[in-house]
Motif scaffolding. Structure first.
Motif, PDB file in Angstrom:
ATOM      1  N   ARG C 115      42.969  31.630  42.812  1.00  0.00           N
ATOM      2  CA  ARG C 115      41.753  32.406  42.625  1.00  0.00           C
ATOM      3  C   ARG C 115      41.547  33.418  43.736  1.00  0.00           C
ATOM      4  NH1 ARG C 115      35.956  30.321  40.803  1.00  0.00           N
ATOM      5  NH2 ARG C 115      34.816  32.201  41.325  1.00  0.00           N
ATOM      6  N   ASP C 119      36.857  37.265  43.401  1.00  0.00           N
ATOM      7  CA  ASP C 119      36.588  36.982  41.983  1.00  0.00           C
ATOM      8  C   ASP C 119      35.086  36.783  41.722  1.00  0.00           C
ATOM      9  OD1 ASP C 119      37.981  35.896  39.305  1.00  0.00           O
ATOM     10  OD2 ASP C 119      36.308  34.569  39.763  1.00  0.00           O
ATOM     11  N   ASN C 146      38.082  46.325  40.936  1.00  0.00           N
ATOM     12  CA  ASN C 146      38.164  45.542  39.711  1.00  0.00           C
ATOM     13  C   ASN C 146      39.463  44.738  39.652  1.00  0.00           C
ATOM     14  OD1 ASN C 146      38.909  45.608  36.412  1.00  0.00           O
ATOM     15  ND2 ASN C 146      36.836  44.997  36.943  1.00  0.00           N
ATOM     16  N   GLY C 149      39.254  41.597  41.399  1.00  0.00           N
ATOM     17  CA  GLY C 149      38.437  40.563  40.775  1.00  0.00           C
ATOM     18  C   GLY C 149      36.939  40.813  40.782  1.00  0.00           C
ATOM     19  N   MET C 150      36.530  42.009  41.210  1.00  0.00           N
ATOM     20  CA  MET C 150      35.094  42.267  41.289  1.00  0.00           C
ATOM     21  C   MET C 150      34.542  42.782  39.958  1.00  0.00           C
ATOM     22  SD  MET C 150      34.666  43.793  45.185  1.00  0.00           S
ATOM     23  CE  MET C 150      32.915  43.344  45.369  1.00  0.00           C
ATOM     24  N   ILE C 151      33.257  42.529  39.775  1.00  0.00           N
ATOM     25  CA  ILE C 151      32.524  43.016  38.612  1.00  0.00           C
ATOM     26  C   ILE C 151      31.964  44.398  38.943  1.00  0.00           C
ATOM     27  CG2 ILE C 151      30.458  42.664  37.180  1.00  0.00           C
ATOM     28  CD1 ILE C 151      30.753  39.622  37.865  1.00  0.00           C
ATOM     29  N   ILE C 152      32.108  45.335  38.003  1.00  0.00           N
ATOM     30  CA  ILE C 152      31.486  46.651  38.167  1.00  0.00           C
ATOM     31  C   ILE C 152      30.298  46.712  37.215  1.00  0.00           C
ATOM     32  CG2 ILE C 152      31.950  49.119  38.327  1.00  0.00           C
ATOM     33  CD1 ILE C 152      34.051  47.442  39.824  1.00  0.00           C
ATOM     34  N   ALA C 189      21.806  38.373  36.710  1.00  0.00           N
ATOM     35  CA  ALA C 189      22.324  38.030  35.371  1.00  0.00           C
ATOM     36  C   ALA C 189      23.278  36.851  35.467  1.00  0.00           C
ATOM     37  CB  ALA C 189      23.016  39.235  34.743  1.00  0.00           C
ATOM     38  N   LEU C 190      24.118  36.875  36.507  1.00  0.00           N
ATOM     39  CA  LEU C 190      25.094  35.792  36.668  1.00  0.00           C
ATOM     40  C   LEU C 190      24.409  34.473  36.985  1.00  0.00           C
ATOM     41  CD1 LEU C 190      27.813  37.686  38.732  1.00  0.00           C
ATOM     42  CD2 LEU C 190      27.894  37.136  36.302  1.00  0.00           C
ATOM     43  N   GLY C 192      21.659  33.634  35.434  1.00  0.00           N
ATOM     44  CA  GLY C 192      20.943  33.203  34.240  1.00  0.00           C
ATOM     45  C   GLY C 192      19.721  34.025  33.878  1.00  0.00           C
TER      46      GLY C 192
ATOM     47  N   ILE D 152      32.005  46.558  33.637  1.00  0.00           N
ATOM     48  CA  ILE D 152      33.436  46.274  33.741  1.00  0.00           C
ATOM     49  C   ILE D 152      33.573  44.881  34.344  1.00  0.00           C
ATOM     50  CG2 ILE D 152      35.659  47.204  34.468  1.00  0.00           C
ATOM     51  CD1 ILE D 152      33.927  49.319  33.095  1.00  0.00           C
ATOM     52  N   PRO D 153      33.921  43.886  33.545  1.00  0.00           N
ATOM     53  CA  PRO D 153      34.053  42.534  34.091  1.00  0.00           C
ATOM     54  C   PRO D 153      35.319  42.442  34.945  1.00  0.00           C
ATOM     55  CG  PRO D 153      34.769  42.555  31.807  1.00  0.00           C
ATOM     56  CD  PRO D 153      34.277  43.948  32.116  1.00  0.00           C
ATOM     57  N   PRO D 154      35.463  41.404  35.741  1.00  0.00           N
ATOM     58  CA  PRO D 154      36.653  41.283  36.587  1.00  0.00           C
ATOM     59  C   PRO D 154      37.940  41.285  35.763  1.00  0.00           C
ATOM     60  CG  PRO D 154      35.015  39.642  37.214  1.00  0.00           C
ATOM     61  CD  PRO D 154      34.535  40.273  35.939  1.00  0.00           C
ATOM     62  N   TRP D 155      38.989  41.849  36.358  1.00  0.00           N
ATOM     63  CA  TRP D 155      40.323  41.829  35.725  1.00  0.00           C
ATOM     64  C   TRP D 155      40.272  42.348  34.300  1.00  0.00           C
ATOM     65  CZ3 TRP D 155      42.542  40.044  40.057  1.00  0.00           C
ATOM     66  CH2 TRP D 155      41.896  39.053  40.795  1.00  0.00           C
ATOM     67  N   SER D 156      39.595  43.423  34.075  1.00  0.00           N
ATOM     68  CA  SER D 156      39.412  43.898  32.700  1.00  0.00           C
ATOM     69  C   SER D 156      40.525  44.834  32.248  1.00  0.00           C
ATOM     70  CB  SER D 156      38.067  44.593  32.583  1.00  0.00           C
ATOM     71  OG  SER D 156      38.156  45.863  33.157  1.00  0.00           O
ATOM     72  N   MET D 157      41.700  44.700  32.798  1.00  0.00           N
ATOM     73  CA  MET D 157      42.779  45.631  32.437  1.00  0.00           C
ATOM     74  C   MET D 157      44.120  44.925  32.277  1.00  0.00           C
ATOM     75  SD  MET D 157      43.550  47.357  36.174  1.00  0.00           S
ATOM     76  CE  MET D 157      41.891  47.737  36.733  1.00  0.00           C
ATOM     77  N   MET D 186      31.872  37.654  30.117  1.00  0.00           N
ATOM     78  CA  MET D 186      30.757  38.485  30.588  1.00  0.00           C
ATOM     79  C   MET D 186      29.604  38.483  29.582  1.00  0.00           C
ATOM     80  SD  MET D 186      29.248  40.296  32.838  1.00  0.00           S
ATOM     81  CE  MET D 186      30.413  40.675  34.143  1.00  0.00           C
ATOM     82  N   ALA D 189      27.915  35.286  30.106  1.00  0.00           N
ATOM     83  CA  ALA D 189      27.138  35.282  31.349  1.00  0.00           C
ATOM     84  C   ALA D 189      25.809  35.997  31.138  1.00  0.00           C
ATOM     85  CB  ALA D 189      27.927  35.954  32.474  1.00  0.00           C
ATOM     86  N   LEU D 190      25.865  37.108  30.404  1.00  0.00           N
ATOM     87  CA  LEU D 190      24.635  37.869  30.161  1.00  0.00           C
ATOM     88  C   LEU D 190      23.670  37.086  29.284  1.00  0.00           C
ATOM     89  CD1 LEU D 190      26.208  41.389  29.517  1.00  0.00           C
ATOM     90  CD2 LEU D 190      25.076  40.612  31.610  1.00  0.00           C
ATOM     91  N   GLY D 192      23.248  33.871  29.764  1.00  0.00           N
ATOM     92  CA  GLY D 192      22.736  32.752  30.544  1.00  0.00           C
ATOM     93  C   GLY D 192      23.735  31.658  30.853  1.00  0.00           C
ATOM     94  N   ASP D 196      32.718  29.976  35.562  1.00  0.00           N
ATOM     95  CA  ASP D 196      33.346  29.395  36.750  1.00  0.00           C
ATOM     96  C   ASP D 196      34.405  30.293  37.354  1.00  0.00           C
ATOM     97  OD1 ASP D 196      31.975  27.095  37.312  1.00  0.00           O
ATOM     98  OD2 ASP D 196      32.944  26.006  35.679  1.00  0.00           O
ATOM     99  N   LYS D 197      35.266  30.797  36.487  1.00  0.00           N
ATOM    100  CA  LYS D 197      36.241  31.747  37.009  1.00  0.00           C
ATOM    101  C   LYS D 197      36.538  32.786  35.947  1.00  0.00           C
ATOM    102  CE  LYS D 197      40.362  29.060  35.919  1.00  0.00           C
ATOM    103  NZ  LYS D 197      41.644  28.554  36.420  1.00  0.00           N
ATOM    104  N   TRP D 198      36.997  33.928  36.410  1.00  0.00           N
ATOM    105  CA  TRP D 198      37.094  35.087  35.528  1.00  0.00           C
ATOM    106  C   TRP D 198      38.517  35.349  35.051  1.00  0.00           C
ATOM    107  CZ3 TRP D 198      32.834  37.445  33.562  1.00  0.00           C
ATOM    108  CH2 TRP D 198      31.617  37.157  34.178  1.00  0.00           C
ATOM    109  N   TYR D 199      39.463  34.632  35.579  1.00  0.00           N
ATOM    110  CA  TYR D 199      40.853  34.859  35.162  1.00  0.00           C
ATOM    111  C   TYR D 199      41.515  33.511  34.994  1.00  0.00           C
ATOM    112  CZ  TYR D 199      45.499  37.025  34.988  1.00  0.00           C
ATOM    113  OH  TYR D 199      46.744  37.464  34.607  1.00  0.00           O
TER     114      TYR D 199
END
Lengths: 235, 235, 235, 235
Positions: C115, C119, C146, C149-152, C189-190, C192, D152-157, D186, D189-190, D192, D196-199
């Motif tokens: 991880r 992230d 991104n 692992g970051m959210i934009i 948002a993350l 909740g 743009i969520p993490p690792w979105s590519m 994502m 998450a929006l 609610g 835990d992890k995005w990838y």
């Protein structure tokens, strides 16, 4: 010396048009003959990516039969091409992008004849927008055209990224004139002439004295002739 | 004809080093004398952005006194500069970026003397990475150097974006050799010589016959001499 | 909720500073605690690219021992990071680039622990310049962060590309405030909370009434304290 | 949860198609319903840039009446949009670019209704090519869609930049699956849900066991149905 302008905007009196006219007039001043094509007036279909199937399938003439033939013929004859585009979302317009994708048949002749048909031609760039993104768009155009075999002479770009009138923007006007000048200087250099300097800030004075009035009038005429489909939506 | 290589990697035996050596050897073959500088061996401080305070405050000599003087002197004498960098996150390395930012004192001479000190010099680019991003990095380098007044000759770039050995990658080797060739051809053209074509795929054969063995040996020697600080972390 | 600002300019009172202060104040307004680091005050050495040697050699702690430890500790604790940089040649400053390259040790924990340490953290961007290139610089920052692992979050950018005073530029001020707002909204948002909209143009009114005077005063104070090494060169 | 794929390639069985199918199947696995549109099957005219004339002239419905209506309707309903494009000259295809330009009517609703119609929707990106440029293309897509209000969520590519078969490229397959996963995470998450992890690198095993055979078969079927206009040119 032939300089071709490719204009990728639906507004044939807008900022990119002004920049292109400035560049072409300067090119003429330094000895070139010029012509330009309004890409929005043509029916140019998107590239089919044949090269992804078979490296040798992409070659001139393109299998798509449409108005791109006019661009192909004009580019073939030209010593330099100036790409003038509005900045749509930090990039060239979709119409300009389709034209570039379709130029692959010229570049890919390297796999057919051992040489790109753009090899050694000279490129200039004009990108105009009301907001950021001009340099991002130019970076796309410049790397692409260099990868197709074109020469990028010094200071080969002019751009706007704000709302003000381009014809009153001294930096833009001077840069646009120098795009026309630098591509011609490069053609001359390739023909054995010595170039002393590649950027001439004094061109602005010539613009003010001899070009501005003519250009303002031309733009007004073009605008008065233009269809404006968006009018309906605001009435 | 002088061709300067600026090497922006901490690994003086890695992919960008290999690409630079290929380009410089090809430049020599076509008549240039060459030298190269390992930027990681120098202490080069970041730009202070004086130009944001006062357009005339940024000029040669730079107010920062450090090893950048070696780069300034070498660039001043060079007819062409080849920028060779690893791709760190889709961009040139931070060290290369600092060098570019510091070159602003040359470019900004246009506001002091009416002419950029880079005006009319020729640029080539080598960007190597294990992953995507090479073209994004080259787009940055190319637009910057063109905006500083440099000429970008056709096919002035070589890159990798995968893990394989660069010296076994025919496309990369041929492109890197042609980076050296194209910058010299451009210098020659500016001196009145006619250039027939700007890319020579046959250079690869020369590499295989006369260059490869020498280069493989050089790389091994350089690698054996190199400090490898990361070793400690993996033991 | 912790929001960290990383400031990559030598001028701690310039445009990127103003943008960062706006973003951080808005972040506080929406409930975050904030801190910021002036990267030019730290001694941060360039990345050594260990990952090119051995994918597992790059991990926290970095083998280079320098002030980057302060950035590492602050980023580790932060829920969101705002990257504020001047636009130097269409890109982040070299100092900011070095910091980003050094953050690879966090990203690369994906190969050590499964991880990235970035992230799910949230990113915002401020890029200011007198000329074009802001969007090109932001494109670099955004794709990099991104990929780490970051959210934009929506509208996570503010920029200038002209000479005017940023604090009088309504679009920039509103965008910069919204950079602070959007990163906090995303953190919420993350956790909740429901977000109704991601951009609030009304923040500008808050700025005019409650923030502007304070900020103008702060900037003046910072500027009066600042060393200005370029002065010597213009006297 | 609705995830929409926009496919911008003429080859509905090629690399970008494969990547998009992987992403959509993963999106379904995590609870979304999916659909996708082949943009090359539609007649989508280029943007007319009305916004340059009058900031309020660009609004939904677009004054151009063509197949873009299908894209508008699908995007309007979608919680997330995955943009899948071949890399044509370091950029999205011209067809994809035209679609993006035409999405301005959604973004520009911020000037009509105070809110972009893309505000808070989630974006993912797939860009595939045989050569460099994928990250440059993604940088364009990502900055644009974020500027239109998308998350743009993490690792979105996911991307390719070499010739090998994408379905045998473990990194690409895993990344493409995670594009589908991250956009759904994502959306959740929006709503609610805690992420835990995005990838998830383990998705590759799922692919090998349950998806690969189906996908290989699908691709073959699609390819056998496809018209191949380039065939004529190679015979």
């Amino acid at each position: 010396m032939r300089v071709l302008g490719l204009h990728g905007s639906p507004r044939k009196y807008g900022s990119s048009f002004k920049g292109l006219m400035l560049a072409l007039k300067a090119a003429e001043k330094y000895g070139a003959s010029t012509e330009w094509i309004s890409l929005y007036d043509l029916d140019i279909k998107p590239c089919l990516g044949c090269v992804s199937e078979d490296i040798k399938a992409c070659k001139y003439p393109c299998i798509i039969k449409d108005d791109m033939i006019k661009v192909y013929e004009a580019v073939r004859k030209a010593d330099a091409v100036i790409f003038a585009t509005p900045v749509y979302w930090y990039s060239p317009s979709g119409v300009m992008k389709n034209v570039i994708d379709r130029l692959t048949v010229f570049e890919n002749m390297i796999h057919i004849e051992g040489r790109s048909w753009l090899d050694g031609k000279v490129a200039g760039f004009i990108a105009t927008g009301n907001d950021s993104g001009a340099m991002f768009a130019i970076a796309q155009l410049m790397t692409i055209m260099n990868s197709m075999g074109m020469i990028i002479p010094p200071w080969s770009m002019a751009y706007t990224n704000e709302m003000s009138e381009p014809l009153e923007n001294r930096a833009f006007v001077t840069d646009a004139l120098n795009v026309g000048r630098t591509v011609v200087m490069m053609i001359r250099a390739l023909r054995g002439e010595k170039v002393d300097k590649w950027y001439d800030p004094e061109l602005y004075n010539w613009y003010e004295k001899e070009l501005k009035e003519w250009l303002v009038t031309l733009v007004k005429e073009e605008e008065s002739k233009a269809e404006k489909p968006w009018k309906s939506s605001t009435s």
